[in-house]
Design a protein around this motif. Structure first.
Motif, PDB file in Angstrom:
ATOM      1  N   PRO A   3       0.821  -1.212   0.000  1.00  0.00           N
ATOM      2  CA  PRO A   3       0.000   0.000   0.000  1.00  0.00           C
ATOM      3  C   PRO A   3       0.858   1.267   0.000  1.00  0.00           C
ATOM      4  N   LEU A   4       0.249   2.349  -0.444  1.00  0.00           N
ATOM      5  CA  LEU A   4       0.881   3.660  -0.434  1.00  0.00           C
ATOM      6  C   LEU A   4       0.184   4.509   0.627  1.00  0.00           C
ATOM      7  N   VAL A  57       1.077   7.653  13.408  1.00  0.00           N
ATOM      8  CA  VAL A  57       0.841   7.035  12.091  1.00  0.00           C
ATOM      9  C   VAL A  57       1.302   5.577  12.096  1.00  0.00           C
ATOM     10  N   ILE A  58       2.474   5.312  12.666  1.00  0.00           N
ATOM     11  CA  ILE A  58       2.985   3.936  12.730  1.00  0.00           C
ATOM     12  C   ILE A  58       2.003   3.050  13.490  1.00  0.00           C
ATOM     13  N   ALA A  59       1.452   3.568  14.578  1.00  0.00           N
ATOM     14  CA  ALA A  59       0.478   2.788  15.352  1.00  0.00           C
ATOM     15  C   ALA A  59      -0.791   2.538  14.543  1.00  0.00           C
ATOM     16  N   ARG A  63      -2.420  -1.046  13.574  1.00  0.00           N
ATOM     17  CA  ARG A  63      -3.799  -1.437  13.857  1.00  0.00           C
ATOM     18  C   ARG A  63      -4.503  -1.965  12.608  1.00  0.00           C
ATOM     19  N   LYS A  64      -4.090  -1.468  11.446  1.00  0.00           N
ATOM     20  CA  LYS A  64      -4.696  -1.917  10.196  1.00  0.00           C
ATOM     21  C   LYS A  64      -3.990  -3.150   9.628  1.00  0.00           C
ATOM     22  N   GLY A  65      -2.996  -3.664  10.320  1.00  0.00           N
ATOM     23  CA  GLY A  65      -2.300  -4.865   9.876  1.00  0.00           C
ATOM     24  C   GLY A  65      -1.364  -4.654   8.708  1.00  0.00           C
ATOM     25  N   ASN A  90      12.426  -0.826   8.628  1.00  0.00           N
ATOM     26  CA  ASN A  90      12.269  -2.123   7.975  1.00  0.00           C
ATOM     27  C   ASN A  90      10.920  -2.297   7.286  1.00  0.00           C
ATOM     28  N   ARG A  91      10.004  -1.371   7.522  1.00  0.00           N
ATOM     29  CA  ARG A  91       8.690  -1.495   6.906  1.00  0.00           C
ATOM     30  C   ARG A  91       8.446  -0.461   5.806  1.00  0.00           C
ATOM     31  N   VAL A  92       9.326   0.543   5.681  1.00  0.00           N
ATOM     32  CA  VAL A  92       9.175   1.550   4.635  1.00  0.00           C
ATOM     33  C   VAL A  92       9.860   1.043   3.367  1.00  0.00           C
ATOM     34  N   ASP A  93       9.074   0.741   2.337  1.00  0.00           N
ATOM     35  CA  ASP A  93       9.607   0.165   1.108  1.00  0.00           C
ATOM     36  C   ASP A  93      10.208   1.244   0.203  1.00  0.00           C
ATOM     37  N   HIS A  94       9.427   2.246  -0.140  1.00  0.00           N
ATOM     38  CA  HIS A  94       9.881   3.405  -0.907  1.00  0.00           C
ATOM     39  C   HIS A  94       9.411   4.661  -0.187  1.00  0.00           C
ATOM     40  N   LEU A  95      10.172   5.730  -0.330  1.00  0.00           N
ATOM     41  CA  LEU A  95       9.899   6.970   0.384  1.00  0.00           C
ATOM     42  C   LEU A  95       9.830   8.128  -0.614  1.00  0.00           C
TER      43      LEU A  95
END
Length: 245
Positions: A3-4, A57-59, A63-65, A90-95
């Motif tokens: 997702p973006l 935002v991270i939280a 919560r949305k999995g 480790n969870r940010v794919d592209h920025l």
């Protein structure tokens, strides 16, 4: 499909991304957040630090999995995105950092943050929303997207305005730039009154391998002033890199 996540800026809201949601939803699952105190979340308690916004935002993503995501942040949202890339690497794919910078005091801004705080206190939330929104567009109040943008800004809670200004004023992400490992795209309008070139250049030189797109004839709201160009830049960066991976 990764997702973006779209993070709006100061006095913004998720509805400002409508031109992107319409154009990009076929390529990505999109999540446009409303930060606490702004937009649809204007009843939520205000946050007065960039790190606090990033944690929120991270939280929300947790919560949305959502385990991995592309991240696009505009203006203050770009500061939040930088902080998220530092705290959740480790969870940010592209920025994508858009119309933003690594220094919260905003040197070269159309007015200092202290001036904005004083004027907001004197003028009230509604007048502040319309005045600040005008600075985002090259044609100011005459811009076609100005009125809709100003109405979203007017949703900001009175407490969120000084809290957001405090959050920017006390933040710096300069020291964290070398550690950003996600492929990064910088987008900037060459008429931006809020983030002058020096801010963008510092991001560009500080993040290894960062790509840069300068859009002519735009101010601080490229995604609303020239949405087709903005959307193509996002699609080319995310889809092209993904296909090559």
């Amino acid at each position: 499909m990764i997702p973006l996540v779209l993070v709006h800026g100061f006095m913004g809201g998720s509805q400002q991304w409508d031109p992107q949601i319409a154009a990009l939803s076929q390529a990505f699952d999109l999540l446009a957040v409303d930060l606490p105190g702004f937009g649809k979340n204007n009843s939520h308690p205000s946050i007065n630090s960039i790190g606090g916004f990033a944690d929120w935002v991270i939280a929300e993503l947790g919560r949305k999995g959502i385990k991995r995501y592309h991240l696009l942040g505009h203006s203050m949202g770009g500061m939040i995105a930088q902080e998220m890339a530092h705290r959740d690497p480790n969870r940010v794919d592209h920025l994508i950092l858009y119309g933003t910078g690594p220094i919260g005091v905003l040197p070269g801004r159309f007015e200092t943050i202290a001036e904005s705080k004083a004027r907001a206190a004197a003028d009230g939330a509604g007048m502040t929303a319309r005045r600040i929104s005008a600075t985002w567009f090259l044609d100011r109040e005459a811009a076609p997207a100005y009125e809709a943008c100003a109405k979203i800004a007017e949703q900001s809670s009175p407490d969120a305005i000084p809290a957001g200004l405090d959050a920017m004023q006390t933040w710096s992400g300069v020291d964290n730039l070398p550690a950003i490992n996600a492929p990064t795209l910088l987008i900037w309008g060459d008429g931006d009154r809020t983030y002058p070139w020096e801010q963008i250049e510092r991001l560009w030189r500080g993040i290894s391998g960062a790509a840069l797109a300068v859009v002519p004839g735009c101010a601080h709201a490229v995604h609303l002033e020239k949405p087709s160009i903005f959307n193509e830049l996002v699609l080319d960066f995310l889809c092209g890199r993904r296909e090559q991976a």
